[in-house]
Design a protein around this motif. Structure first.
Motif, PDB file in Angstrom:
ATOM      1  N   GLU A  45       1.258  12.537  -1.190  1.00  0.00           N
ATOM      2  CA  GLU A  45       1.019  11.456  -0.224  1.00  0.00           C
ATOM      3  C   GLU A  45       1.836  11.638   1.054  1.00  0.00           C
ATOM      4  O   GLU A  45       1.776  10.807   1.960  1.00  0.00           O
ATOM      5  CB  GLU A  45       1.369  10.109  -0.858  1.00  0.00           C
ATOM      6  CG  GLU A  45       0.499   9.762  -2.047  1.00  0.00           C
ATOM      7  CD  GLU A  45       0.898   8.444  -2.690  1.00  0.00           C
ATOM      8  OE1 GLU A  45       1.551   7.610  -2.024  1.00  0.00           O
ATOM      9  OE2 GLU A  45       0.540   8.249  -3.866  1.00  0.00           O
ATOM     10  N   LYS A  46       2.641  12.703   1.100  1.00  0.00           N
ATOM     11  CA  LYS A  46       3.527  12.979   2.240  1.00  0.00           C
ATOM     12  C   LYS A  46       4.401  11.760   2.555  1.00  0.00           C
ATOM     13  O   LYS A  46       4.431  11.259   3.667  1.00  0.00           O
ATOM     14  CB  LYS A  46       2.731  13.437   3.463  1.00  0.00           C
ATOM     15  CG  LYS A  46       2.038  14.766   3.233  1.00  0.00           C
ATOM     16  CD  LYS A  46       1.401  15.296   4.492  1.00  0.00           C
ATOM     17  CE  LYS A  46       0.832  16.675   4.203  1.00  0.00           C
ATOM     18  NZ  LYS A  46       0.232  17.283   5.366  1.00  0.00           N
ATOM     19  N   ARG A  47       5.100  11.298   1.497  1.00  0.00           N
ATOM     20  CA  ARG A  47       5.970  10.133   1.637  1.00  0.00           C
ATOM     21  C   ARG A  47       7.269  10.343   0.885  1.00  0.00           C
ATOM     22  O   ARG A  47       7.335  11.112  -0.059  1.00  0.00           O
ATOM     23  CB  ARG A  47       5.303   8.876   1.069  1.00  0.00           C
ATOM     24  CG  ARG A  47       4.130   8.375   1.809  1.00  0.00           C
ATOM     25  CD  ARG A  47       3.578   7.034   1.312  1.00  0.00           C
ATOM     26  NE  ARG A  47       3.430   6.937  -0.140  1.00  0.00           N
ATOM     27  CZ  ARG A  47       4.043   6.013  -0.882  1.00  0.00           C
ATOM     28  NH1 ARG A  47       4.821   5.115  -0.349  1.00  0.00           N
ATOM     29  NH2 ARG A  47       3.858   5.968  -2.189  1.00  0.00           N
ATOM     30  N   CYS A  48       8.274   9.603   1.313  1.00  0.00           N
ATOM     31  CA  CYS A  48       9.548   9.525   0.610  1.00  0.00           C
ATOM     32  C   CYS A  48      10.110   8.143   0.896  1.00  0.00           C
ATOM     33  O   CYS A  48       9.894   7.589   1.982  1.00  0.00           O
ATOM     34  CB  CYS A  48      10.514  10.602   1.109  1.00  0.00           C
ATOM     35  SG  CYS A  48      12.133  10.553   0.295  1.00  0.00           S
ATOM     36  N   ASN A  49      10.851   7.583  -0.066  1.00  0.00           N
ATOM     37  CA  ASN A  49      11.351   6.228   0.163  1.00  0.00           C
ATOM     38  C   ASN A  49      12.489   6.188   1.186  1.00  0.00           C
ATOM     39  O   ASN A  49      12.939   5.110   1.560  1.00  0.00           O
ATOM     40  CB  ASN A  49      11.736   5.546  -1.151  1.00  0.00           C
ATOM     41  CG  ASN A  49      12.932   6.162  -1.835  1.00  0.00           C
ATOM     42  OD1 ASN A  49      13.313   7.299  -1.562  1.00  0.00           O
ATOM     43  ND2 ASN A  49      13.521   5.424  -2.755  1.00  0.00           N
ATOM     44  N   ARG A  51      11.863   7.021   4.161  1.00  0.00           N
ATOM     45  CA  ARG A  51      10.981   6.638   5.274  1.00  0.00           C
ATOM     46  C   ARG A  51      10.972   7.627   6.445  1.00  0.00           C
ATOM     47  O   ARG A  51      10.195   7.460   7.369  1.00  0.00           O
ATOM     48  CB  ARG A  51      11.288   5.249   5.807  1.00  0.00           C
ATOM     49  CG  ARG A  51      11.404   4.154   4.777  1.00  0.00           C
ATOM     50  CD  ARG A  51      10.162   3.840   4.102  1.00  0.00           C
ATOM     51  NE  ARG A  51       9.525   2.641   4.590  1.00  0.00           N
ATOM     52  CZ  ARG A  51       8.295   2.347   4.241  1.00  0.00           C
ATOM     53  NH1 ARG A  51       7.629   3.144   3.481  1.00  0.00           N
ATOM     54  NH2 ARG A  51       7.741   1.257   4.667  1.00  0.00           N
ATOM     55  N   TYR A  53      10.008  10.767   6.453  1.00  0.00           N
ATOM     56  CA  TYR A  53       8.842  11.631   6.377  1.00  0.00           C
ATOM     57  C   TYR A  53       7.608  11.004   7.019  1.00  0.00           C
ATOM     58  O   TYR A  53       6.983  11.587   7.900  1.00  0.00           O
ATOM     59  CB  TYR A  53       8.582  11.970   4.914  1.00  0.00           C
ATOM     60  CG  TYR A  53       7.643  13.113   4.640  1.00  0.00           C
ATOM     61  CD1 TYR A  53       7.023  13.826   5.641  1.00  0.00           C
ATOM     62  CD2 TYR A  53       7.376  13.489   3.337  1.00  0.00           C
ATOM     63  CE1 TYR A  53       6.167  14.876   5.354  1.00  0.00           C
ATOM     64  CE2 TYR A  53       6.529  14.536   3.035  1.00  0.00           C
ATOM     65  CZ  TYR A  53       5.923  15.222   4.050  1.00  0.00           C
ATOM     66  OH  TYR A  53       5.086  16.261   3.756  1.00  0.00           O
ATOM     67  N   GLU A  54       7.273   9.804   6.598  1.00  0.00           N
ATOM     68  CA  GLU A  54       6.045   9.204   7.119  1.00  0.00           C
ATOM     69  C   GLU A  54       6.168   8.712   8.557  1.00  0.00           C
ATOM     70  O   GLU A  54       5.169   8.555   9.247  1.00  0.00           O
ATOM     71  CB  GLU A  54       5.499   8.108   6.209  1.00  0.00           C
ATOM     72  CG  GLU A  54       6.440   7.018   5.842  1.00  0.00           C
ATOM     73  CD  GLU A  54       7.142   7.266   4.511  1.00  0.00           C
ATOM     74  OE1 GLU A  54       7.581   6.280   3.921  1.00  0.00           O
ATOM     75  OE2 GLU A  54       7.287   8.407   4.070  1.00  0.00           O
ATOM     76  N   LYS A  55       7.369   8.489   9.037  1.00  0.00           N
ATOM     77  CA  LYS A  55       7.548   8.024  10.419  1.00  0.00           C
ATOM     78  C   LYS A  55       7.099   9.058  11.438  1.00  0.00           C
ATOM     79  O   LYS A  55       6.459   8.712  12.426  1.00  0.00           O
ATOM     80  CB  LYS A  55       9.007   7.661  10.691  1.00  0.00           C
ATOM     81  CG  LYS A  55       9.428   6.339  10.123  1.00  0.00           C
ATOM     82  CD  LYS A  55      10.864   6.035  10.486  1.00  0.00           C
ATOM     83  CE  LYS A  55      11.325   4.735   9.869  1.00  0.00           C
ATOM     84  NZ  LYS A  55      12.731   4.460  10.168  1.00  0.00           N
ATOM     85  N   GLN A  57       5.958  12.489  10.427  1.00  0.00           N
ATOM     86  CA  GLN A  57       5.175  13.541   9.783  1.00  0.00           C
ATOM     87  C   GLN A  57       5.888  14.889   9.734  1.00  0.00           C
ATOM     88  O   GLN A  57       5.265  15.945   9.730  1.00  0.00           O
ATOM     89  CB  GLN A  57       3.807  13.679  10.447  1.00  0.00           C
ATOM     90  CG  GLN A  57       2.951  12.456  10.322  1.00  0.00           C
ATOM     91  CD  GLN A  57       1.602  12.628  10.963  1.00  0.00           C
ATOM     92  OE1 GLN A  57       1.143  13.744  11.185  1.00  0.00           O
ATOM     93  NE2 GLN A  57       0.946  11.533  11.264  1.00  0.00           N
TER      94      GLN A  57
END
Length: 113
Positions: A45-49, A51, A53-55, A57
Motif C-alpha cells: 500500500e506504500k504506507r507506514c505509520n 506517515r 512515506y505517503e506524504k 511518495q
C-alpha cells in the motif's frame, strides 16, 4: 529515480540504523527501533505509520528496511512522479520558443488600455 530522491532515501535509511524487522506477513512488517519504538510498514500500500512515506511518495527508512528484508528494490517503492522516466516524458514534447512581442498582432483597442 532522480539523484535528489536517491540522496533523500539514503538519509532516511541511515536515520533508522539499529532497527530490526519483525515479520507480520510478506508485505506487512513491524519495524522495531533501536529504542524499542515500533512502526508498521505496508509495502503493498506504500504506507507506514510514521506517515513520511505517503506524504511525499518517497519511502521512509522503515519501508526501505522492510524492502531489504525481502529483497525488493527501492525503485519499486518510489512514487512515479520521482522516476526519471516520468521526468523525461515531461520534456518529450515540442517546446516552442517564446515569441517576440513585436511578432504578435495585438488589436488596437487592447493596445490603448
Amino acid at each position: 529515480m532522480t539523484p535528489e530522491v536517491d540522496k533523500e532515501m539514503t538519509r532516511r535509511r541511515n536515520a533508522i540504523g539499529g532497527s530490526r524487522v519483525g515479520y507480520v506477513s510478506s508485505w506487512s512488517v513491524e519495524i522495531i527501533g533501536k529504542y524499542n519504538g515500533k512502526h508498521h510498514a505496508l509495502l503493498n500500500e506504500k504506507r507506514c505509520n510514521c506517515r513520511q512515506y505517503e506524504k511525499v511518495q518517497i519511502p521512509c527508512g522503515h519501508a526501505m528496511l522492510t524492502a531489504d528484508s525481502i529483497g525488493l528494490s527501492y525503485q519499486n517503492l518510489v512514487g512515479s512522479l520521482y522516476k526519471t522516466s516520468t521526468w523525461a516524458a515531461t520534456y518529450k514534447g515540442i517546446i516552442n520558443p517564446e515569441l517576440e512581442s513585436n511578432d504578435i498582432d495585438i488589436p488596437d483597442d487592447i493596445m490603448s488600455h
